[in-house]
Design a protein around this motif. Structure first.
Motif, PDB file in Angstrom:
ATOM      1  N   TYR A   5       3.507 -29.894 -26.486  1.00 14.02           N
ATOM      2  CA  TYR A   5       2.426 -28.906 -26.438  1.00 14.02           C
ATOM      3  C   TYR A   5       1.093 -29.618 -26.616  1.00 14.02           C
ATOM      4  CZ  TYR A   5      -0.461 -24.887 -27.847  1.00 14.02           C
ATOM      5  OH  TYR A   5      -1.440 -23.928 -27.923  1.00 14.02           O
ATOM      6  N   LYS A   8      -5.913 -26.860 -28.368  1.00 14.69           N
ATOM      7  CA  LYS A   8      -7.342 -27.168 -28.334  1.00 14.69           C
ATOM      8  C   LYS A   8      -7.683 -28.299 -29.311  1.00 14.69           C
ATOM      9  CE  LYS A   8      -8.453 -22.773 -29.046  1.00 14.69           C
ATOM     10  NZ  LYS A   8      -7.167 -22.046 -28.961  1.00 14.69           N
ATOM     11  N   ALA A   9      -6.957 -28.369 -30.401  1.00 19.21           N
ATOM     12  CA  ALA A   9      -7.305 -29.357 -31.433  1.00 19.21           C
ATOM     13  C   ALA A   9      -6.237 -30.418 -31.665  1.00 19.21           C
ATOM     14  CB  ALA A   9      -7.596 -28.640 -32.752  1.00 19.21           C
ATOM     15  N   LYS A  10      -5.007 -30.112 -31.253  1.00 16.52           N
ATOM     16  CA  LYS A  10      -3.914 -31.040 -31.561  1.00 16.52           C
ATOM     17  C   LYS A  10      -2.930 -31.161 -30.390  1.00 16.52           C
ATOM     18  CE  LYS A  10      -2.601 -28.910 -35.538  1.00 16.52           C
ATOM     19  NZ  LYS A  10      -3.542 -27.791 -35.592  1.00 16.52           N
ATOM     20  N   HIS A  67       4.913 -27.740 -44.080  1.00 15.62           N
ATOM     21  CA  HIS A  67       5.618 -28.523 -43.046  1.00 15.62           C
ATOM     22  C   HIS A  67       5.358 -30.025 -43.186  1.00 15.62           C
ATOM     23  CE1 HIS A  67       2.129 -28.664 -39.838  1.00 15.62           C
ATOM     24  NE2 HIS A  67       1.680 -28.908 -41.045  1.00 15.62           N
ATOM     25  N   HIS A  80       7.720 -31.008 -40.293  1.00 16.02           N
ATOM     26  CA  HIS A  80       8.944 -30.314 -39.898  1.00 16.02           C
ATOM     27  C   HIS A  80       8.631 -29.413 -38.709  1.00 16.02           C
ATOM     28  CE1 HIS A  80      11.257 -31.630 -43.326  1.00 16.02           C
ATOM     29  NE2 HIS A  80      10.271 -31.283 -44.134  1.00 16.02           N
ATOM     30  N   LYS A 121      -1.499 -14.145 -32.605  1.00 14.15           N
ATOM     31  CA  LYS A 121      -1.884 -15.404 -31.973  1.00 14.15           C
ATOM     32  C   LYS A 121      -1.745 -15.295 -30.463  1.00 14.15           C
ATOM     33  CE  LYS A 121      -0.742 -19.738 -32.912  1.00 14.15           C
ATOM     34  NZ  LYS A 121      -2.012 -20.476 -32.937  1.00 14.15           N
ATOM     35  N   GLU A 177      -1.524 -20.728 -40.902  1.00 15.18           N
ATOM     36  CA  GLU A 177      -0.382 -20.358 -40.055  1.00 15.18           C
ATOM     37  C   GLU A 177       0.891 -20.730 -40.796  1.00 15.18           C
ATOM     38  OE1 GLU A 177      -0.539 -21.582 -35.950  1.00 15.18           O
ATOM     39  OE2 GLU A 177      -2.720 -21.388 -35.920  1.00 15.18           O
TER      40      GLU A 177
HETATM   41  P1  ATP Z   1      -5.070 -21.857 -32.035  1.00 20.16           P
HETATM   42  O1  ATP Z   1      -6.535 -21.810 -32.274  1.00 20.16           O
HETATM   43  O2  ATP Z   1      -4.518 -20.556 -31.591  1.00 20.16           O
HETATM   44  O3  ATP Z   1      -4.289 -22.427 -33.188  1.00 20.16           O
HETATM   45  P2  ATP Z   1      -4.208 -24.074 -30.337  1.00 20.16           P
HETATM   46  O4  ATP Z   1      -2.790 -23.787 -29.990  1.00 20.16           O
HETATM   47  O5  ATP Z   1      -5.061 -24.608 -29.272  1.00 20.16           O
HETATM   48  O6  ATP Z   1      -4.904 -22.744 -30.791  1.00 20.16           O
HETATM   49  P3  ATP Z   1      -3.856 -26.500 -31.872  1.00 20.16           P
HETATM   50  O7  ATP Z   1      -4.156 -26.755 -33.294  1.00 20.16           O
HETATM   51  O8  ATP Z   1      -4.447 -27.398 -30.852  1.00 20.16           O
HETATM   52  O9  ATP Z   1      -4.236 -24.972 -31.643  1.00 20.16           O
HETATM   53  O10 ATP Z   1      -2.303 -26.541 -31.605  1.00 20.16           O
HETATM   54  C1  ATP Z   1      -1.355 -26.678 -32.577  1.00 20.16           C
HETATM   55  C2  ATP Z   1      -0.197 -25.765 -32.287  1.00 20.16           C
HETATM   56  O11 ATP Z   1       0.909 -26.198 -33.039  1.00 20.16           O
HETATM   57  C3  ATP Z   1      -0.472 -24.314 -32.686  1.00 20.16           C
HETATM   58  O12 ATP Z   1      -0.005 -23.461 -31.661  1.00 20.16           O
HETATM   59  C4  ATP Z   1       0.375 -24.132 -33.952  1.00 20.16           C
HETATM   60  O13 ATP Z   1       0.842 -22.806 -34.094  1.00 20.16           O
HETATM   61  C5  ATP Z   1       1.510 -25.105 -33.706  1.00 20.16           C
HETATM   62  N1  ATP Z   1       2.146 -25.672 -34.919  1.00 20.16           N
HETATM   63  C6  ATP Z   1       1.534 -26.079 -36.051  1.00 20.16           C
HETATM   64  N2  ATP Z   1       2.417 -26.562 -36.948  1.00 20.16           N
HETATM   65  C7  ATP Z   1       3.638 -26.481 -36.366  1.00 20.16           C
HETATM   66  C8  ATP Z   1       4.975 -26.808 -36.784  1.00 20.16           C
HETATM   67  N3  ATP Z   1       5.202 -27.351 -37.978  1.00 20.16           N
HETATM   68  N4  ATP Z   1       5.995 -26.546 -35.938  1.00 20.16           N
HETATM   69  C9  ATP Z   1       5.750 -26.006 -34.707  1.00 20.16           C
HETATM   70  N5  ATP Z   1       4.532 -25.669 -34.254  1.00 20.16           N
HETATM   71  C10 ATP Z   1       3.476 -25.903 -35.059  1.00 20.16           C
END
Ligand code: ATP
Ligand code: TYD
Length: 233
Positions: A5, A8-10, A67, A80, A121, A177
């Motif tokens: 995946y 936007k940030a990760k 996690h 995790h 979300k 989250e």
């Molecule tokens: P948003 O602003 O809705 O969080 P995004 O998906 O662009 O948007 P990011 O921080 O770039 O945000 O993406 C990180 C994604 O990883 C998020 O969708 C978050 O819900 C998911 N995530 C974070 N921790 C875990 C985890 N331990 N296991 C699975 N997914 C995770």
């Protein structure tokens, strides 16, 4: 590593062919207003990775599991792999942003007790506000998981409020989250100036992503200040 995946940030990668663990890579990309404003904050990835790691460690020392497993590198964290709840939990101690607008009041008013909000979300829908009855009616999560997440979100509030207060900052609001692992609700994602509002206790200066959202300048310096504070944990 297999990329599963990119947000936007990760970026999320499966760790070493082990689907139970993920590597989260923190980027410098910054977005605001549901992706309408885009930019780069120099070193944000490094700062946010370190800040999150330190705060997850602090919370663990106070009995709150997350996690987080370990910090792997400047921009990478081992976590995790959870089944995420499709809900964002926002906790507020002072009025700011959408709450100030919604209630027609100024920013910075101390709330008598914390406000907890939940959003569905969904980038397409702009993360709309929901409540427990939506969660039940649309089967978004188990009601007991949501109760547990809210309980953890409020426990996190006491710990973080106290920590930032001791370090000269007011914790105005933040977004958390949660995900589920073996039936247990765990705190996940990140805790950073991207997802928190922090104000200087004396000057009320913003020390968070609002500096980017509102073009206030000194963005990198704000992230560095939070990084410096949390690196003592
Ligand atoms: P948003 O602003 O809705 O969080 P995004 O998906 O662009 O948007 P990011 O921080 O770039 O945000 O993406 C990180 C994604 O990883 C998020 O969708 C978050 O819900 C998911 N995530 C974070 N921790 C875990 C985890 N331990 N296991 C699975 N997914 C995770
Ligand atoms: P909020 O005041 O609702 O946002 P805005 O000012 O954009 O209307 O945000 C409350 C807090 O939650 C703030 O610290 C930012 C954080 N947050 C996120 O990190 N991601 C989100 O998707 C949302 C809605 C809020």
């Amino acid at each position: 590593m297999k990329k599963i995946y990119e947000g936007k940030a990760k970026i999320l990668y499966v760790y070493d062919n082990d689907e139970t663990k993920l590597v989260t890579y923190f980027k410098d990309d910054a977005t605001a207003f549901n992706g309408q404003k885009k930019g780069t904050i120099m070193q944000k990835g490094e700062f946010n990775n370190a800040i999150s790691a330190s705060l997850f460690k602090l919370l663990k020392s106070k009995g709150i599991e997350s996690h987080f497993i370990e910090k792997l590198s400047e921009r990478e964290m081992l976590v995790h792999h959870l089944k995420m709840l499709p809900v964002e939990f926002i906790v507020r101690n002072y009025t700011a942003g959408s709450l100030a607008k919604k209630m027609g009041v100024e920013e910075g008013i101390k709330l008598i007790s914390p406000v907890v909000e939940m959003c569905f979300k969904s980038d397409e829908l702009g993360d709309p506000f929901i409540n427990d009855t939506y969660i039940k009616a649309f089967d978004l999560a188990k009601p007991e998981e949501v109760e547990e997440a809210k309980k953890i979100a409020l426990a996190v509030n006491e710990i973080l409020k106290d920590f930032f207060d001791k370090n000269g900052l007011m914790l105005v609001d933040y977004k958390l989250e949660f995900g589920v692992l073996n039936g247990k609700v765990l705190l996940a994602d990140e805790i950073t100036p991207d997802t928190m509002r922090l104000w200087d206790k004396v000057t009320l200066e913003k020390v968070d992503k609002d500096r980017f959202r509102r073009d206030l300048g000194g963005v990198e310096e704000a992230y560095k200040r939070v990084y410096d504070i949390t690196s003592s944990i």
